[in-house]
Scaffold this motif. Sequence first.
Motif, PDB file in Angstrom:
ATOM      1  N   LYS A  14       0.823  -1.204   0.000  1.00  0.00           N
ATOM      2  CA  LYS A  14       0.000   0.000   0.000  1.00  0.00           C
ATOM      3  C   LYS A  14       0.857   1.254   0.000  1.00  0.00           C
ATOM      4  CE  LYS A  14      -3.928  -2.236   2.134  1.00  0.00           C
ATOM      5  NZ  LYS A  14      -4.798  -2.331   3.281  1.00  0.00           N
ATOM      6  N   SER A  15       1.946   1.243   0.750  1.00  0.00           N
ATOM      7  CA  SER A  15       2.840   2.406   0.799  1.00  0.00           C
ATOM      8  C   SER A  15       3.542   2.624  -0.528  1.00  0.00           C
ATOM      9  CB  SER A  15       3.891   2.234   1.901  1.00  0.00           C
ATOM     10  OG  SER A  15       3.274   2.091   3.141  1.00  0.00           O
ATOM     11  N   MET A  16       4.001   1.535  -1.154  1.00  0.00           N
ATOM     12  CA  MET A  16       4.691   1.667  -2.440  1.00  0.00           C
ATOM     13  C   MET A  16       3.738   2.168  -3.520  1.00  0.00           C
ATOM     14  SD  MET A  16       7.397  -1.498  -2.589  1.00  0.00           S
ATOM     15  CE  MET A  16       6.311  -2.812  -2.106  1.00  0.00           C
ATOM     16  N   ILE A  17       2.530   1.650  -3.541  1.00  0.00           N
ATOM     17  CA  ILE A  17       1.561   2.083  -4.542  1.00  0.00           C
ATOM     18  C   ILE A  17       1.160   3.526  -4.302  1.00  0.00           C
ATOM     19  CG2 ILE A  17      -0.783   1.702  -5.386  1.00  0.00           C
ATOM     20  CD1 ILE A  17      -0.242  -1.290  -5.007  1.00  0.00           C
ATOM     21  N   CYS A  18       1.032   3.932  -3.051  1.00  0.00           N
ATOM     22  CA  CYS A  18       0.722   5.324  -2.727  1.00  0.00           C
ATOM     23  C   CYS A  18       1.823   6.253  -3.228  1.00  0.00           C
ATOM     24  CB  CYS A  18       0.527   5.468  -1.227  1.00  0.00           C
ATOM     25  SG  CYS A  18       0.077   7.135  -0.724  1.00  0.00           S
ATOM     26  N   SER A  19       3.065   5.847  -3.057  1.00  0.00           N
ATOM     27  CA  SER A  19       4.188   6.656  -3.544  1.00  0.00           C
ATOM     28  C   SER A  19       4.163   6.784  -5.060  1.00  0.00           C
ATOM     29  CB  SER A  19       5.520   6.035  -3.106  1.00  0.00           C
ATOM     30  OG  SER A  19       5.620   6.016  -1.719  1.00  0.00           O
ATOM     31  N   ILE A  20       3.918   5.682  -5.734  1.00  0.00           N
ATOM     32  CA  ILE A  20       3.839   5.711  -7.203  1.00  0.00           C
ATOM     33  C   ILE A  20       2.700   6.624  -7.646  1.00  0.00           C
ATOM     34  CG2 ILE A  20       3.338   4.323  -9.254  1.00  0.00           C
ATOM     35  CD1 ILE A  20       4.707   1.967  -7.796  1.00  0.00           C
ATOM     36  N   THR A  21       1.568   6.524  -6.980  1.00  0.00           N
ATOM     37  CA  THR A  21       0.411   7.343  -7.343  1.00  0.00           C
ATOM     38  C   THR A  21       0.693   8.829  -7.135  1.00  0.00           C
ATOM     39  OG1 THR A  21      -1.051   5.530  -6.723  1.00  0.00           O
ATOM     40  CG2 THR A  21      -2.049   7.701  -6.912  1.00  0.00           C
ATOM     41  N   ASN A  22       1.421   9.168  -6.080  1.00  0.00           N
ATOM     42  CA  ASN A  22       1.684  10.567  -5.778  1.00  0.00           C
ATOM     43  C   ASN A  22       2.646  11.227  -6.757  1.00  0.00           C
ATOM     44  OD1 ASN A  22      -0.027  10.765  -3.592  1.00  0.00           O
ATOM     45  ND2 ASN A  22       1.517  10.093  -2.147  1.00  0.00           N
ATOM     46  N   PHE A  23       3.628  10.506  -7.267  1.00  0.00           N
ATOM     47  CA  PHE A  23       4.560  11.162  -8.190  1.00  0.00           C
ATOM     48  C   PHE A  23       4.204  10.952  -9.659  1.00  0.00           C
ATOM     49  CE2 PHE A  23       6.962   7.134  -7.618  1.00  0.00           C
ATOM     50  CZ  PHE A  23       7.158   6.783  -8.944  1.00  0.00           C
ATOM     51  N   CYS A  58      -5.821  -0.748  -3.192  1.00  0.00           N
ATOM     52  CA  CYS A  58      -4.635  -0.821  -4.053  1.00  0.00           C
ATOM     53  C   CYS A  58      -5.032  -0.774  -5.520  1.00  0.00           C
ATOM     54  CB  CYS A  58      -3.838  -2.093  -3.765  1.00  0.00           C
ATOM     55  SG  CYS A  58      -3.052  -2.128  -2.155  1.00  0.00           S
ATOM     56  N   VAL A  59      -6.080  -1.494  -5.879  1.00  0.00           N
ATOM     57  CA  VAL A  59      -6.548  -1.490  -7.267  1.00  0.00           C
ATOM     58  C   VAL A  59      -7.008  -0.086  -7.654  1.00  0.00           C
ATOM     59  CG1 VAL A  59      -8.324  -2.367  -8.825  1.00  0.00           C
ATOM     60  CG2 VAL A  59      -7.120  -3.933  -7.315  1.00  0.00           C
ATOM     61  N   ALA A  60      -7.738   0.575  -6.769  1.00  0.00           N
ATOM     62  CA  ALA A  60      -8.205   1.933  -7.057  1.00  0.00           C
ATOM     63  C   ALA A  60      -7.028   2.889  -7.223  1.00  0.00           C
ATOM     64  CB  ALA A  60      -9.127   2.419  -5.946  1.00  0.00           C
ATOM     65  N   SER A  61      -6.007   2.735  -6.407  1.00  0.00           N
ATOM     66  CA  SER A  61      -4.824   3.602  -6.509  1.00  0.00           C
ATOM     67  C   SER A  61      -4.067   3.354  -7.811  1.00  0.00           C
ATOM     68  CB  SER A  61      -3.895   3.377  -5.321  1.00  0.00           C
ATOM     69  OG  SER A  61      -4.496   3.809  -4.140  1.00  0.00           O
ATOM     70  N   ASN A  67      -4.622   6.707 -14.687  1.00  0.00           N
ATOM     71  CA  ASN A  67      -5.416   7.863 -15.077  1.00  0.00           C
ATOM     72  C   ASN A  67      -4.582   9.148 -15.005  1.00  0.00           C
ATOM     73  OD1 ASN A  67      -7.709   9.338 -15.806  1.00  0.00           O
ATOM     74  ND2 ASN A  67      -8.227   9.701 -13.667  1.00  0.00           N
ATOM     75  N   TYR A  68      -3.786   9.320 -13.950  1.00  0.00           N
ATOM     76  CA  TYR A  68      -2.934  10.499 -13.821  1.00  0.00           C
ATOM     77  C   TYR A  68      -1.937  10.576 -14.968  1.00  0.00           C
ATOM     78  CZ  TYR A  68      -4.548  11.020  -8.977  1.00  0.00           C
ATOM     79  OH  TYR A  68      -5.302  11.182  -7.851  1.00  0.00           O
TER      80      TYR A  68
END
Length: 87
Positions: A14-23, A58-61, A67-68
């Motif tokens: 979850k943390s790794m996917i959050c980081s990927i999503t943020n940048f 995780c799937v939503a992220s 999408n980003y």
Amino acid sequence: MISTGPAILQPMYKSMICSITNFMPYVKNLTLTSCEMLMKILELFLNRVKKNEDYYNCVASIIDTINYSLWYQDGHNENMRIAVSIR
């Protein structure tokens, strides 16, 4: 790391996917390999959702990440459009 890593990394997913999503909104010119890996990660977590419902976020992220990439850097990430259309 996420797609082929050992099971001991599961608490960090979850943390790794959050980081990927943020940048991701700031990333330009992704290679086709990196786009395919994002799609592979999405498939991996979609398969895990079938077994364990904890992976919905995780799937939503990951979908947000794709999408980003398409929304913010559309002119610079042609490879992402190719990877999405292949899958």
